[in-house]
Design an enzyme around this catalytic site. Structure first.
Site, PDB file in Angstrom:
ATOM      1  N   CYS A  85       0.804  -1.230   0.000  1.00 37.87           N
ATOM      2  CA  CYS A  85       0.000   0.000   0.000  1.00 37.87           C
ATOM      3  C   CYS A  85       0.831   1.271   0.000  1.00 37.87           C
ATOM      4  O   CYS A  85       0.529   2.208  -0.745  1.00 37.87           O
ATOM      5  CB  CYS A  85      -1.000  -0.002   1.151  1.00 37.87           C
ATOM      6  SG  CYS A  85      -0.295   0.178   2.794  1.00 37.87           S
ATOM      7  N   HIS A 119      -2.246   2.136   6.850  1.00 33.73           N
ATOM      8  CA  HIS A 119      -2.615   2.178   5.437  1.00 33.73           C
ATOM      9  C   HIS A 119      -2.539   3.621   4.961  1.00 33.73           C
ATOM     10  O   HIS A 119      -2.598   4.551   5.762  1.00 33.73           O
ATOM     11  CB  HIS A 119      -4.030   1.620   5.240  1.00 33.73           C
ATOM     12  CG  HIS A 119      -4.409   1.439   3.804  1.00 33.73           C
ATOM     13  ND1 HIS A 119      -3.714   0.609   2.954  1.00 33.73           N
ATOM     14  CD2 HIS A 119      -5.400   1.997   3.064  1.00 33.73           C
ATOM     15  CE1 HIS A 119      -4.274   0.656   1.749  1.00 33.73           C
ATOM     16  NE2 HIS A 119      -5.285   1.495   1.794  1.00 33.73           N
ATOM     17  N   ASP A 135      -7.768   4.998  -3.791  1.00 36.05           N
ATOM     18  CA  ASP A 135      -6.967   3.943  -3.164  1.00 36.05           C
ATOM     19  C   ASP A 135      -6.658   2.876  -4.204  1.00 36.05           C
ATOM     20  O   ASP A 135      -7.488   2.024  -4.502  1.00 36.05           O
ATOM     21  CB  ASP A 135      -7.724   3.340  -1.980  1.00 36.05           C
ATOM     22  CG  ASP A 135      -6.854   2.411  -1.143  1.00 36.05           C
ATOM     23  OD1 ASP A 135      -5.720   2.110  -1.561  1.00 36.05           O
ATOM     24  OD2 ASP A 135      -7.316   1.989  -0.072  1.00 36.05           O
TER      25      ASP A 135
END
Length: 203
Positions: A85, A119, A135
């Protein structure tokens, strides 16, 4: 452009890497609107995988978050690599800034109890003032399109994701499952996502 991280040549290589349609390439001067953002998001998640091979299958598991190192790994080496991520979102943040988008980083907790920031996502503000969560580096259950950030007073819309899966962004307190953290009971806007207005930190 003050926020440009990648050169025109690098952006061209990235557009080729993700098979971006010609009308959305820089040479066509696309408008910085939602259609363009959705197209970039979609092609990014289709062509750039979420993966963490560097963390598990190298003798020296070191990951660089330097935008130039990320570009070389994801695009320059042409080996079909992506990243986890932090890598994927920081790379895409640099791409969006280089294309002229106004984008901020948001950090948070993807699910479950509050254990600290684990994250990262991007928050894009379009020229009309609307904001979207982008995202591209969550993996299998990640959002397939940018999701609008709705005002606190409005009911957030529900979107179809993969198959019958539905997703939405909710502005609410983080569940107080970890009472040791003072952040656990505070509002989503200040604890689940931290929006940074100033120039992002360079790694």
């Amino acid at each position: 452009m003050a926020n440009r991280t990648y050169s025109s040549d690098q952006l061209g290589h990235w557009e080729e890497c993700i098979s971006l349609p010609p009308r959305f390439r820089r040479l066509a001067s696309p408008i910085l609107d939602l259609e363009y953002l959705i197209t970039l998001h979609t092609h990014q998640i289709v062509k750039i995988p979420y993966e963490n091979l560097s963390l598990h299958y190298t003798p020296t598991p070191r990951v660089s978050l330097n935008p130039q190192d990320l570009f070389q790994k994801i695009v320059g080496n042409a080996r079909g690599r992506g990243g986890y991520c932090m890598e994927g979102s920081i790379f895409f943040n640099s791409i969006l800034r280089s294309l002229g988008f106004k984008v901020e980083r948001g950090v948070g907790v993807p699910q479950g109890k509050y254990d600290g920031w684990v994250h990262i996502v991007n928050i894009v503000t379009l020229p009309d003032g609307s904001k979207y969560s982008v995202d591209v580096a969550f993996g299998g259950d990640g959002q397939v399109v940018p999701l609008p950030l709705t005002p606190f007073s409005e009911e957030p819309p529900v979107f179809t994701n993969f198959g019958s899966q539905q997703i939405r962004l909710i502005h609410a307190p983080v569940p107080p499952e970890n009472q040791e953290s003072p952040a656990a009971t505070q509002s989503l806007s200040s604890q689940y996502a931290k929006f940074v207005d100033e120039e992002p930190q360079r790694f």
